[in-house]
Design a protein around this motif. Sequence first.
Motif, mmCIF file in Angstrom:
data_model
loop_
_atom_site.group_PDB
_atom_site.id
_atom_site.type_symbol
_atom_site.label_atom_id
_atom_site.label_comp_id
_atom_site.label_asym_id
_atom_site.label_seq_id
_atom_site.Cartn_x
_atom_site.Cartn_y
_atom_site.Cartn_z
ATOM 1 N N MET A 1 11.618 55.364 107.622
ATOM 2 C CA MET A 1 10.745 56.308 106.925
ATOM 3 C C MET A 1 11.540 57.584 106.612
ATOM 4 O O MET A 1 12.449 57.970 107.343
ATOM 5 N N ILE A 2 11.182 58.245 105.498
ATOM 6 C CA ILE A 2 11.739 59.547 105.146
ATOM 7 C C ILE A 2 10.635 60.578 105.321
ATOM 8 O O ILE A 2 9.530 60.421 104.794
ATOM 9 N N VAL A 3 10.954 61.646 106.070
ATOM 10 C CA VAL A 3 9.981 62.695 106.384
ATOM 11 C C VAL A 3 10.474 64.001 105.803
ATOM 12 O O VAL A 3 11.664 64.339 105.899
ATOM 13 N N LYS A 4 9.561 64.755 105.174
ATOM 14 C CA LYS A 4 9.895 66.028 104.525
ATOM 15 C C LYS A 4 9.443 67.196 105.398
ATOM 16 O O LYS A 4 8.490 67.106 106.169
ATOM 17 N N GLU A 5 10.173 68.340 105.260
ATOM 18 C CA GLU A 5 9.706 69.565 105.891
ATOM 19 C C GLU A 5 8.324 69.914 105.348
ATOM 20 O O GLU A 5 8.085 69.822 104.136
ATOM 21 N N PRO A 6 7.399 70.359 106.205
ATOM 22 C CA PRO A 6 5.999 70.547 105.767
ATOM 23 C C PRO A 6 5.833 71.504 104.599
ATOM 24 O O PRO A 6 5.030 71.264 103.705
ATOM 25 N N LYS A 7 6.540 72.604 104.574
ATOM 26 C CA LYS A 7 6.316 73.637 103.562
ATOM 27 C C LYS A 7 7.227 73.489 102.343
ATOM 28 O O LYS A 7 7.155 74.303 101.419
ATOM 29 N N PHE A 8 8.070 72.507 102.342
ATOM 30 C CA PHE A 8 9.029 72.358 101.254
ATOM 31 C C PHE A 8 8.361 71.664 100.065
ATOM 32 O O PHE A 8 7.665 70.657 100.224
ATOM 33 N N LEU A 9 8.551 72.213 98.845
ATOM 34 C CA LEU A 9 8.015 71.660 97.593
ATOM 35 C C LEU A 9 6.486 71.571 97.608
ATOM 36 O O LEU A 9 5.905 70.634 97.069
ATOM 37 N N GLN A 10 5.844 72.567 98.218
ATOM 38 C CA GLN A 10 4.385 72.541 98.262
ATOM 39 C C GLN A 10 3.759 72.769 96.890
ATOM 40 O O GLN A 10 2.650 72.327 96.622
ATOM 41 N N ASN A 11 4.468 73.497 96.022
ATOM 42 C CA ASN A 11 3.909 73.844 94.715
ATOM 43 C C ASN A 11 4.223 72.811 93.643
ATOM 44 O O ASN A 11 3.911 73.017 92.475
ATOM 45 N N GLU A 12 4.898 71.741 94.002
ATOM 46 C CA GLU A 12 5.260 70.710 93.032
ATOM 47 C C GLU A 12 4.230 69.583 93.086
ATOM 48 O O GLU A 12 4.087 68.893 94.097
ATOM 49 N N SER A 13 3.469 69.399 91.983
ATOM 50 C CA SER A 13 2.504 68.290 91.961
ATOM 51 C C SER A 13 3.215 66.952 91.838
ATOM 52 O O SER A 13 2.824 65.966 92.451
ATOM 53 N N PHE A 14 4.241 66.938 90.989
ATOM 54 C CA PHE A 14 5.025 65.722 90.795
ATOM 55 C C PHE A 14 6.495 66.089 90.882
ATOM 56 O O PHE A 14 6.920 67.087 90.286
ATOM 57 N N ALA A 15 7.250 65.321 91.584
ATOM 58 C CA ALA A 15 8.695 65.544 91.655
ATOM 59 C C ALA A 15 9.369 64.241 92.027
ATOM 60 O O ALA A 15 8.898 63.512 92.905
ATOM 61 N N THR A 16 10.470 63.938 91.337
ATOM 62 C CA THR A 16 11.280 62.770 91.680
ATOM 63 C C THR A 16 12.647 63.263 92.126
ATOM 64 O O THR A 16 13.310 64.013 91.404
ATOM 65 N N LEU A 17 13.041 62.868 93.320
ATOM 66 C CA LEU A 17 14.307 63.310 93.904
ATOM 67 C C LEU A 17 15.236 62.109 94.048
ATOM 68 O O LEU A 17 14.789 60.972 94.218
ATOM 69 N N LEU A 18 16.533 62.389 93.965
ATOM 70 C CA LEU A 18 17.551 61.351 94.091
ATOM 71 C C LEU A 18 18.443 61.669 95.286
ATOM 72 O O LEU A 18 18.958 62.782 95.401
ATOM 73 N N PHE A 19 18.615 60.694 96.168
ATOM 74 C CA PHE A 19 19.499 60.832 97.313
ATOM 75 C C PHE A 19 20.381 59.593 97.418
ATOM 76 O O PHE A 19 20.168 58.592 96.734
#
Length: 1674
Positions: free
Chosen positions: A171-189
């Motif tokens: 599983m990938i887990v995100k920091e709780p407050k990170f990207l809170q204002n983004e309704s849609f976002a696609t990230l590449l890792f």
Amino acid sequence: MAAIIRLALGVVLCFPGCLTINVIEVNIPLTAIKGDIVAKCGCSEFQCSVSNNQNSQGFEISKTGNIILTKDAVNFEQQIHPVLVYIQGNCYLNMDREQNFVFNFVDFASTMSMHKHILRSSMLNDSPALVGTVASLSPVASKNDQIQAFNLLGPWSEHFKVKVNNVNEVMIVKEPKFLQNESFATLLFILEIKSEELIQYYNIEVFIGFDIEDLEDRYLDEEQESHLVQKRQISTIVPTNVLKNISVYENNTGVLFNIQEGQQPANRLSFEITKTTPEDIFLILEDGNVTLKDGSYLDYDKGHRMFEIHIEAKSPSQATHYLVRLEVLDSNDEPPVFLNQPRPFLSTVRGDSPPGSVVYTLNASDPDTGSSLRFYKNESLDFDVNENTGEITTSRSLNGVNDTVGTDYVINVYVSDIAAPILQTTDATVTVRMGPRGPQFYSPSYSASLRDDNEIGLVIPMVDESGTPSPIQSLNFQADMNGVTSYSVYDSVTTVSDKFAISPEGNLKVLKKLLLGVDPPEYSLYLQATDSVSGLSTQVNLTVHLLKNFKPIFTLPVYTQTVLENLKINDTVLTVETIAVNNSQHFNFSVDSSVFWVENLNGKGIIRVKSPLDYEAQSNVNYQDHSYTFNVTIVGYNMTSLVVVYVQNINDEPPVFTSSSESTIQDTIGPDRIVMNVKAIDKDGDKVTYRFQDFSSEFQVDRNSGKITIRNALPQDKDSYQLTVIAEDDGSCCDHEGSNHVTTQDIKINVVDSKNYKPQFVDCSSYYNASILEEEPRGTVVLTVSATDPNKGENGVVDYTILSFRDDLTQDFIIEKVNGSGVIKSNVKFDRETLKDILKVTVIAMDHGQPPLSSECSFIVDVIDINDNAPQFLSGENVPGCDVRDEGSVSRDSSVGDVALNIRAFDIDTDENAQVVYSLLDNPGNYFGIMTDSGIISVNGNLSIAPERVTLQVLASDKGEVPQNTTTSVVIVISNSTITKMWPSDKNNPDLVVNDNTRTDALITSVQFGSDITNAKLIVKCQSSDQTDKFKISVPVNNNPRFDLHAAGDFDDEKGTKVVQIRLYKGLGDAQRYEDSFFLFHINDTNNKAPKFVNRENPKIGKIEFSVQEEQNINEEVGILLAHDEDINPLFNKVMYKTRYNDTNFKVNDISGVVSTLIRFDRESLASDILDLQVIAEDGYPSSIPGQSGPNTGTKALQITIEDINDNPPYFANSSYFFTVPENAPIYTSVEMIKALDKDSEKTSQYTKYSVGDSKYFGVNEITGEIFVAGILFGQANQNITITLMADDGKFSASVTVQIGVMKTYNRRPEFTGNYDINNIVANRNYNDSLFQVTATDPDCSDTCALTYDIVWGDPVIPRVFRIDHSTGEVFLLASLEARQYVFSVKVTDTSSSSRRKKRSLAAKDAYTTVTIQPANCNIHQNANEAGVCECIDYCKNGHLCQNGATCQLNCTVGSQRGYSCLCPPGYSDWDCGVLLEVIADPRTDDGGDNTWLIVLLVVIAVFFVVVILVVAFIIMRRKRVDKDKSMFAYDNDDYDIREDVMDYDEDGAGEDDYAGYDITMIRKPVNMREETSLHKSRTVTTSDKPNTSSGPSTGHLGEFISERLGDAEGDSGAPPYDTLHEYMYEGEGSLAGSLSSINTSSSGGSQDYEYLNEWGPKFARLADMYNTYEDSD
């Protein structure tokens, strides 16, 4: 200035953050091949591009946005490749516009290439994103492989973590407050999976969204020809935002999808496409259907393969935002394409070609997936086409009759995609010529462009017809005949060009310098290719364009930048560019640096980091100056500029321990005693402090020096301590970012006994009876030995080693330590019968003390016989060499007991195992019997009826516990005649005795017979001889009835028994007969063996080595002797010991052999610590050796070493020491090694520890005493630093004072004190005072140093506008500034070291800084602040501007006359409120008063002021007149400067008051000095007390002088036009006076003597009179 410093500090602190670029580092295995994916940067090739630097070669962007290899990994020359990728309009939110990748090519079998399949996962409402299971992500791992880590790589990866739950889901887990204002976002890792065996990589897309309604996957059912879209519902969440993944084929031109499909239809909805990337080609209809706009289409092969469509659906009650990710799938809609080059398709065929000869091979491809290509031809009877391979072959034999040379055969071919729904074909024509053909160019025409004023031999790239740079290529049709193509350039069809040629690489080479105006701007030429075999040639057009060459000039001659050392690879350092002369001409740059590289982008050179920077790097440049200096060059031009990158230190280096991690002390050590010194060095120069990680009740560490001492007395039951020391820096090195660093070191303190005992064997004498059975397997336990050591801890731990070598160096035994004892095991399988040597064993017991002590125990291991050998008959059919049965004879009338045959068997075993018993296994008729102990076969009964030959089977058995036996067959011949036996019964098979001291030739026995014998022989394996190894036989000549048996060798080594077969002969010729008898000799033991010492001896000295420590008590055991006597008789082998002489140092116990001391030794008082002792071992019984009386004895020399103990203190040879070290010595530089002396041996004192206490600058190697540099010495030059060196051997210590002189060997560069981005200067305003001051300091000077400042510039305007005071660094304005940016460099040179410049390191050093001036566009009543903002000039601070209490108000608006106004109080007016509007007399006048005296007083005062004013005016006028007269002859008067004659014709002019266009210093320079100095350099004012007497140009001719000046002006590309250059200091030829100009004449304003002018002739005498007259009148 304070504001400038604050701004500079802000820039410096911001700099690392401003330039930091996220770096993605990926390992690539060397097994990777061309086309493999190594990373991903976008969704398509249009979103990413690879920079064009050298490191990026080998990488490109695929159509799907992947970074792929363009060649196999093994073909990359470098291991590390930093690659910069530019990204624009990316579909991934986290990818930077400039993304750095570092690809490491590794030769590891554990590293796998990037997986081709991309992972996708969604993170909804901050819930974890499921990636997959551990097993699915690592399917190639073995069952035993364990996953060690999951890592995310790429921008923003620090905000995410990878976790594995209890069911092995990743599983990938995100920091709780990170990207809170983004309704849609696609990230590449990049997901990196590390296991014990493998490293794997995946590209992974993570979609982040909130309040998502449904998440759909759409795919195509490939079995449906209509390509209908099928869907699969996955989840339904609260409606607000909706994500849809949809796939469509590229040939879909109708409705692509409906936005509401799969949802409950809603009424009154309106739809709008708000955004589409990367191309807006979609249209949404009222019903929610999405189609393509008119004229738009999808193209998988040439267009985009992924689109993101944002759609808003609104109704009165709700609004839904859709994000549609539309994937374009490939369909078979593209026709095949021929790939063959060049075109048209041409070939040749020979006249003798047989059928099936290949003349051409077609090559085609189809961009569609799933295509299947076939090749066909139209009608052609001469050639065939292979439909699969595309090979065109001859279908018949060609000949020179019907097929003449030059005949062309035209073949019409086509390629078809048979897998396409609708047949797709592409036609082509192949022309085949009979015979040779000239070369065919790959392009029908070529062109090239060069700029004029070129270098001869310049090579420029060729461009093909499509405009692509391409070297010339052609196809040689005679290549199979070794044909080679050569190229030529022709001006006409037949004339070879003298201006151009072709380089070996196929590019254009220019043979002459070309100039526009002289040479045409375009050349129409012919390019000819000629075949070397046929001589045929082909020509194509070549066009060469001649362009204007605008030679570039760098904006700065020196570029400087200050950076922090933590810059990452590919971070930007600075940008270089040229002065804009021709905007259409862009230049490329290169650098000669291994640390930096330059990226050429739009005519600018962006210098980036190539390899890590290091402020602490130990090299002359980096370490001493902390800077990198290199050149940047404009490619193709001989134009360079210097780049200086100053590196600033940050606290990035942790302390590094240089001291030992282990120390040994004695148990008698007391409180405050030094245990050890820990030392850690911080290369940053920080102060290091020390502490224990955990509290210790026994030890303490000094915070500053690292000295560890005893806190309290140590307990006696503990032999070691484990501690952890923490070294922490304080960050005092640097003003920039960087946190304190902590380093730990685990140390071990061993406690040993003050007295070191030797290990002692418990009972060495009991080991003498050790034995092992023969034939036991390797590893059989033989014996267990044990030694004890009363010391505690490691000092009392005993290890065992064994020495047991035979003469052939066979290692017989090994020893293993088990529970403190030594278990001896066999290392070979022993065979007693073949063993020649006795098995001597020495066991060494050694403790772990310092130094280690040891004892030895020596003994013999006896190999015990087992019954492993059967008796062997000495003759007979089974004996090699005999091969016949033994045969005996007897008369038929023989009586019972008569001997028929002697037979004997021998067993090489010992004792009962060797005793042989005989019996008859087969005895037909029982006619014979056998004696069981001797093997004599005799008559057992009446032989009258016995057959003539009787065969018996004899069995020989030993008496072992399990008997071994052997059989043989013998024949007894029964004769009818009488047979007389030759051997009498008492001499037949006798048992005899022989002593082991029998010597060679001694008579053993004589055998007498009743009658003569012919001969007697010894028989061995049926072979007769007079002598064997131990016996020899003879028959006396005159005494034939007997024979004598003598010893043929000594019997010292013989044991047990010996059997001898003797054959007796009688008669001669045919009448001769023989008979055998077997003599059995028992070897009798006598005392003929002397004792031999078993103890191990040193073969180099031939002595047994023992040792004993000094200062031990009397009777201290030294060692145990062991001697062995090989005699068997116990009376003979008992050994006694004694010393040979009455030794006064040692004694030996006569029974045990223990050697012990007689005195207490002091090693240091002995003449030698090696003593010899002679010992004797005797057997105590009279010797049987002939000629020897008394017992047998053996002697041996012992060498006894008196071992040292620590009983003497260390000391130093000198009372003090002095050394020198250069101030620029890097850390760890060795200063000198000082070894403490000690009367104790080197072995004892080798553990002495050295320390220097709390020294900031120096450290010492604890073991060797080598003093080294431990801190930065800059600033300590010409000083002596004193340290105290201590040597501590654990019991005693000594110290000595060491002075180290720091030599001045390096002159550090000056350092500028500020940042010079100047914004507070107003444009279009003249400044009489200095603008600002550039200041630098010299770190080598405690007082003021001689620093010289100079302006260096690339822009020729700079020297006309600015000048600098060379001493103070003040920058002055020579002309008003325009509203443009001015950039130049200031160089500061330390000239105070000029007297030391013979040494390169002490030479004057230069430092540079860049000055940027951006004038502010302010009006006359405004000044600019440090930020460049215009502010009103504060006139009001002058309190006298407004009179009579008026209020001053600033007004700096455009049009304001004064910049301020006065707000007048009532009754006053005018601009300064100085006018009284009305004066009203006071009606309360004293009529009785008289005011006459007041009026008179006022009149007198007024007259006085008038007189004063007139006098002052007269003086001023007089003074001006005098000064004006003086200025006529003194040009350097401060109030006057000659500028009336300075003209500047290259400007339009701005009136008589504009003097900015000419540098007046040029006039003040002597002619010959100007010849030596380039015009564009800064001028230096030179003055003299006398007129300059230069004679003008050195050549003496005015014409040559003018030519030289003209050449200088034209050759200096960096100088402005010098059409107005005037030479005021050349007056013509032949004048003795040289220059008549007074420009260079200086006047101090005082009296001068002009009498020397009289010496120049009559004309100058008048001038001298005029000057002297002027001086007198003045």
